[in-house]
Design a protein around this motif. Structure first.
Motif, PDB file in Angstrom:
ATOM      1  N   LEU A 116      15.860   0.724   6.222  1.00 16.93           N
ATOM      2  CA  LEU A 116      14.411   0.773   6.053  1.00 16.93           C
ATOM      3  C   LEU A 116      14.112   1.294   4.658  1.00 16.93           C
ATOM      4  O   LEU A 116      14.611   2.350   4.265  1.00 16.93           O
ATOM      5  N   SER A 117      13.326   0.550   3.901  1.00 17.78           N
ATOM      6  CA  SER A 117      12.985   0.966   2.539  1.00 17.78           C
ATOM      7  C   SER A 117      11.515   0.677   2.276  1.00 17.78           C
ATOM      8  O   SER A 117      10.859  -0.036   3.042  1.00 17.78           O
ATOM      9  N   ALA A 118      10.998   1.235   1.194  1.00 21.57           N
ATOM     10  CA  ALA A 118       9.573   1.075   0.894  1.00 21.57           C
ATOM     11  C   ALA A 118       9.351   0.975  -0.600  1.00 21.57           C
ATOM     12  O   ALA A 118      10.114   1.528  -1.409  1.00 21.57           O
ATOM     13  N   ARG A 119       8.296   0.245  -0.962  1.00 25.03           N
ATOM     14  CA  ARG A 119       7.845   0.114  -2.351  1.00 25.03           C
ATOM     15  C   ARG A 119       6.350   0.387  -2.367  1.00 25.03           C
ATOM     16  O   ARG A 119       5.592  -0.294  -1.679  1.00 25.03           O
ATOM     17  N   SER A 120       5.921   1.381  -3.130  1.00 26.29           N
ATOM     18  CA  SER A 120       4.510   1.766  -3.140  1.00 26.29           C
ATOM     19  C   SER A 120       3.949   1.746  -4.551  1.00 26.29           C
ATOM     20  O   SER A 120       4.612   2.171  -5.503  1.00 26.29           O
ATOM     21  N   THR A 121       2.735   1.242  -4.677  1.00 22.93           N
ATOM     22  CA  THR A 121       2.003   1.284  -5.942  1.00 22.93           C
ATOM     23  C   THR A 121       0.598   1.802  -5.661  1.00 22.93           C
ATOM     24  O   THR A 121       0.046   1.576  -4.577  1.00 22.93           O
ATOM     25  N   PHE A 122       0.034   2.473  -6.657  1.00 15.75           N
ATOM     26  CA  PHE A 122      -1.309   3.031  -6.490  1.00 15.75           C
ATOM     27  C   PHE A 122      -2.311   2.155  -7.226  1.00 15.75           C
ATOM     28  O   PHE A 122      -2.153   1.870  -8.419  1.00 15.75           O
ATOM     29  N   ASP A 123      -3.328   1.697  -6.501  1.00 16.58           N
ATOM     30  CA  ASP A 123      -4.388   0.874  -7.079  1.00 16.58           C
ATOM     31  C   ASP A 123      -5.492   1.802  -7.569  1.00 16.58           C
ATOM     32  O   ASP A 123      -6.239   2.378  -6.769  1.00 16.58           O
ATOM     33  N   ALA A 124      -5.595   1.953  -8.902  1.00 17.47           N
ATOM     34  CA  ALA A 124      -6.566   2.892  -9.463  1.00 17.47           C
ATOM     35  C   ALA A 124      -8.000   2.448  -9.203  1.00 17.47           C
ATOM     36  O   ALA A 124      -8.894   3.287  -9.038  1.00 17.47           O
ATOM     37  N   TRP A 129      -3.345   3.326  -1.896  1.00 14.37           N
ATOM     38  CA  TRP A 129      -1.953   2.917  -2.037  1.00 14.37           C
ATOM     39  C   TRP A 129      -1.732   1.553  -1.392  1.00 14.37           C
ATOM     40  O   TRP A 129      -2.323   1.232  -0.358  1.00 14.37           O
ATOM     41  N   ILE A 130      -0.864   0.763  -2.018  1.00 13.24           N
ATOM     42  CA  ILE A 130      -0.393  -0.500  -1.449  1.00 13.24           C
ATOM     43  C   ILE A 130       1.119  -0.376  -1.309  1.00 13.24           C
ATOM     44  O   ILE A 130       1.830  -0.236  -2.305  1.00 13.24           O
ATOM     45  N   SER A 131       1.598  -0.397  -0.076  1.00 11.55           N
ATOM     46  CA  SER A 131       3.024  -0.173   0.185  1.00 11.55           C
ATOM     47  C   SER A 131       3.617  -1.341   0.957  1.00 11.55           C
ATOM     48  O   SER A 131       2.998  -1.863   1.890  1.00 11.55           O
ATOM     49  N   TRP A 132       4.818  -1.732   0.554  1.00 13.24           N
ATOM     50  CA  TRP A 132       5.603  -2.697   1.320  1.00 13.24           C
ATOM     51  C   TRP A 132       6.721  -1.944   2.030  1.00 13.24           C
ATOM     52  O   TRP A 132       7.463  -1.191   1.405  1.00 13.24           O
ATOM     53  N   VAL A 133       6.826  -2.163   3.323  1.00 14.38           N
ATOM     54  CA  VAL A 133       7.906  -1.588   4.120  1.00 14.38           C
ATOM     55  C   VAL A 133       8.869  -2.719   4.453  1.00 14.38           C
ATOM     56  O   VAL A 133       8.484  -3.710   5.087  1.00 14.38           O
ATOM     57  N   ASP A 134      10.119  -2.599   4.000  1.00 14.10           N
ATOM     58  CA  ASP A 134      11.114  -3.661   4.156  1.00 14.10           C
ATOM     59  C   ASP A 134      12.134  -3.285   5.231  1.00 14.10           C
ATOM     60  O   ASP A 134      12.688  -2.181   5.224  1.00 14.10           O
ATOM     61  N   PHE A 135      12.381  -4.235   6.141  1.00  7.22           N
ATOM     62  CA  PHE A 135      13.312  -4.042   7.248  1.00  7.22           C
ATOM     63  C   PHE A 135      14.557  -4.907   7.031  1.00  7.22           C
ATOM     64  O   PHE A 135      14.441  -6.063   6.624  1.00  7.22           O
ATOM     65  N   GLU A 136      15.713  -4.346   7.340  1.00  6.96           N
ATOM     66  CA  GLU A 136      16.942  -5.126   7.476  1.00  6.96           C
ATOM     67  C   GLU A 136      17.443  -4.927   8.895  1.00  6.96           C
ATOM     68  O   GLU A 136      17.680  -3.794   9.332  1.00  6.96           O
ATOM     69  N   ILE A 137      17.595  -6.042   9.615  1.00 11.84           N
ATOM     70  CA  ILE A 137      17.887  -6.010  11.050  1.00 11.84           C
ATOM     71  C   ILE A 137      19.187  -6.764  11.300  1.00 11.84           C
ATOM     72  O   ILE A 137      19.425  -7.827  10.715  1.00 11.84           O
ATOM     73  N   ALA A 138      20.015  -6.227  12.182  1.00 12.20           N
ATOM     74  CA  ALA A 138      21.266  -6.906  12.530  1.00 12.20           C
ATOM     75  C   ALA A 138      21.664  -6.525  13.945  1.00 12.20           C
ATOM     76  O   ALA A 138      21.194  -5.521  14.499  1.00 12.20           O
ATOM     77  N   HIS A 231      -3.195   2.096   2.443  1.00 14.09           N
ATOM     78  CA  HIS A 231      -3.498   3.436   2.946  1.00 14.09           C
ATOM     79  C   HIS A 231      -4.090   4.292   1.836  1.00 14.09           C
ATOM     80  O   HIS A 231      -3.761   4.141   0.657  1.00 14.09           O
ATOM     81  N   LYS A 232      -4.945   5.205   2.242  1.00 15.67           N
ATOM     82  CA  LYS A 232      -5.648   6.055   1.284  1.00 15.67           C
ATOM     83  C   LYS A 232      -4.774   7.193   0.796  1.00 15.67           C
ATOM     84  O   LYS A 232      -4.843   7.590  -0.369  1.00 15.67           O
ATOM     85  N   GLU A 233      -3.952   7.723   1.687  1.00 17.66           N
ATOM     86  CA  GLU A 233      -3.134   8.879   1.339  1.00 17.66           C
ATOM     87  C   GLU A 233      -1.660   8.593   1.598  1.00 17.66           C
ATOM     88  O   GLU A 233      -1.324   7.775   2.458  1.00 17.66           O
ATOM     89  N   PRO A 234      -0.767   9.260   0.881  1.00 13.88           N
ATOM     90  CA  PRO A 234       0.663   9.111   1.156  1.00 13.88           C
ATOM     91  C   PRO A 234       0.993   9.637   2.553  1.00 13.88           C
ATOM     92  O   PRO A 234       0.344  10.554   3.056  1.00 13.88           O
ATOM     93  N   PHE A 235       2.005   9.047   3.167  1.00 10.00           N
ATOM     94  CA  PHE A 235       2.459   9.545   4.465  1.00 10.00           C
ATOM     95  C   PHE A 235       3.888   9.076   4.694  1.00 10.00           C
ATOM     96  O   PHE A 235       4.408   8.224   3.973  1.00 10.00           O
ATOM     97  N   ARG A 236       4.508   9.645   5.709  1.00  5.40           N
ATOM     98  CA  ARG A 236       5.874   9.275   6.059  1.00  5.40           C
ATOM     99  C   ARG A 236       5.838   8.463   7.341  1.00  5.40           C
ATOM    100  O   ARG A 236       5.291   8.901   8.353  1.00  5.40           O
ATOM    101  N   GLY A 247       4.042   6.140  -0.700  1.00  5.81           N
ATOM    102  CA  GLY A 247       3.211   6.833  -1.669  1.00  5.81           C
ATOM    103  C   GLY A 247       3.818   8.161  -2.069  1.00  5.81           C
ATOM    104  O   GLY A 247       4.709   8.696  -1.400  1.00  5.81           O
ATOM    105  N   THR A 248       3.339   8.702  -3.167  1.00  7.19           N
ATOM    106  CA  THR A 248       3.841   9.976  -3.684  1.00  7.19           C
ATOM    107  C   THR A 248       2.874  11.087  -3.316  1.00  7.19           C
ATOM    108  O   THR A 248       1.697  11.031  -3.695  1.00  7.19           O
ATOM    109  N   PRO A 249       3.334  12.093  -2.579  1.00  7.70           N
ATOM    110  CA  PRO A 249       2.428  13.193  -2.215  1.00  7.70           C
ATOM    111  C   PRO A 249       1.895  13.881  -3.464  1.00  7.70           C
ATOM    112  O   PRO A 249       2.658  14.187  -4.389  1.00  7.70           O
ATOM    113  N   PRO A 250       0.588  14.137  -3.536  1.00  7.22           N
ATOM    114  CA  PRO A 250       0.025  14.794  -4.720  1.00  7.22           C
ATOM    115  C   PRO A 250       0.362  16.275  -4.741  1.00  7.22           C
ATOM    116  O   PRO A 250       0.637  16.887  -3.707  1.00  7.22           O
TER     117      PRO A 250
END
Length: 419
Positions: A116-124, A129-138, A231-236, A247-250
């Motif tokens: 499980l991995s993630a890529r997050s960017t902040f839209d000023a 936040w705009i985050s992609w959550v990537d799954f690898e399944i087997a 999402h508006k705020e970072p989270f796990r 996202g990156t916690p402020p």
């Protein structure tokens, strides 16, 4: 016919609580009878009971070329006419699959989340936040044949799905937004027929819960899929025993300031800002929801006695409030004789607790005071009342307690969850 039907659907499913509704129940009953008569339950239009030209005209004139499911007909009959739905009111749909090959697979050795991995960017511009959550399944057992991967996700408040993808034969295929029942049917058809296509299905199962299904997962091959979250705020995010940071916690010094819409009608406060707000301890008061639906006429005196006994045995500091509930909700004015209002009220229609609870909670949220309502339903038949699965979408309106109560004949309060 068209006007009363659309007003009834609006009141039942998308009500405007600032609007007064008073529908003609007799006209609605006639309209529902006609709609039910002309519903075609057969694949073959000409072999069924429906007259094609008349029904096409009816569908255009009354239903705006939409379909009114049996479940909604039953809801309207229960709500406006006081008719109790039978056990079989949800007739089997022609679009409902009778079985699902993948769902019937044994759980042993089922596919599992491998990475499980993630890529997050902040839209000023959007301050989000705009985050992609990537799954690898087997498969946990590479020797097993085609199987389905399925999992559930819970999103925090203020987080929504923006997009979806599934890798198929080395190509990244974007998801298609579709009505849930239709999408589920297409997915099941592909799986059941073992067609040479690879379906993925992402659906909302609740206001903040998702279901993800991918088929097939074959042998030792790795399947890749992903979800875009806004999402508006970072989270796990936790999924399948793994977690990933979105996202990156402020830092404390970089806590976002309150954001207000033009005019200040809506203000967004971050979780960090909320932590430093002064705490307020509000006091509860009873808000009784009295069932005055059809068939409850003979219970009014007993309902009043129950309420009186509760107020004497378990009083609260604030003065109680009362609402009379049938198809509509009629609040009793503060200081008025609630027992006289109860006795004089006509018992008609169904007990629409959904509307009564939502109206009460929304009013308390929009007009906050130093007190909050403790909802107490007074009825002998909660099962016959119109209630949703939960009121989770209104959880901000009941921060002190997520329970409502039913006042039983023995005078005890029976707790039920709003979530």
């Amino acid at each position: 016919s068209r006007r009363v039907l659309h007003q009834a659907l609006e009141y039942a499913y998308t009500p405007d609580y600032a609007k007064h509704y008073d529908l003609d129940a007799s006209a609605l009953a006639r309209t529902l009878a006609v709609v039910h008569q002309h519903k075609d339950n057969s694949w073959d239009l000409f072999m069924g009971s429906q007259q094609p030209y008349l029904s096409a005209y009816l569908n255009w004139l009354v239903l705006d070329n939409l379909t009114l499911p049996e479940a909604k007909i039953a809801d309207l009959q229960q709500l406006f006419l006081g008719e109790k739905p039978g056990d079989d009111f949800r007739s089997p749909s022609r679009w409902q699959p009778t079985g699902n090959f993948a769902e019937n697979q044994p759980s042993l050795g089922q596919p599992a989340l491998q990475q499980l991995s993630a890529r997050s960017t902040f839209d000023a511009n959007e301050q989000a936040w705009i985050s992609w959550v990537d799954f690898e399944i087997a498969n946990t057992d590479p020797s097993r044949p085609a199987a389905e991967y399925s999992t559930a996700l819970t999103l925090p408040v203020g987080c929504w799905v923006g997009d979806y993808y599934l890798d198929v034969n080395g190509r990244r295929e974007p998801g298609i937004l579709a009505e849930r029942k239709a999408a589920t049917w297409v997915y099941a058809q592909i799986v059941n027929e073992r067609a040479s296509r690879d379906p993925g299905l992402l659906t909302y199962t609740g206001p903040r819960t998702l279901s993800l299904r991918v088929y097939p997962v074959v042998g030792a091959a790795v399947r890749r899929t992903g979800i875009q979250l806004l999402h508006k705020e970072p989270f796990r995010l936790a999924i399948g025993g793994r977690s990933v940071q979105l996202g990156t916690p402020p830092t404390a010094s970089a806590a976002p300031a309150p954001i207000a819409t033009p005019g200040g009608a809506v203000v967004y406060l971050s979780a960090q800002v909320k932590q430093v707000l002064p705490l307020v301890q509000r006091q509860p008061y009873y808000h009784f929801l009295l069932d005055v639906s059809a068939g409850q006429q003979g219970q009014k005196a007993r309902y009043a006695q129950r309420v009186q006994r509760l107020l004497q045995a378990q009083p609260l500091a604030g003065p109680p409030q009362f609402s009379l509930v049938n198809t509509y909700t009629a609040p009793v004015p503060a200081g008025a004789n609630w027992q006289a209002a109860l006795q004089a009220f006509d018992n008609v229609g169904g007990c629409y607790l959904t509307g009564a609870v939502r109206r009460t909670l929304i009013a308390a949220q929009l007009h906050p005071t130093a007190t909050y309502p403790r909802l107490v339903v007074v009825t002998d038949s909660l099962a016959a009342a119109v209630l949703p699965a939960d009121f989770a979408d209104l959880q901000a309106a009941y921060p002190e307690s997520d329970e409502f109560y039913v006042l039983r004949p023995d005078g005890q309060l029976e707790a039920h969850s709003l979530r």
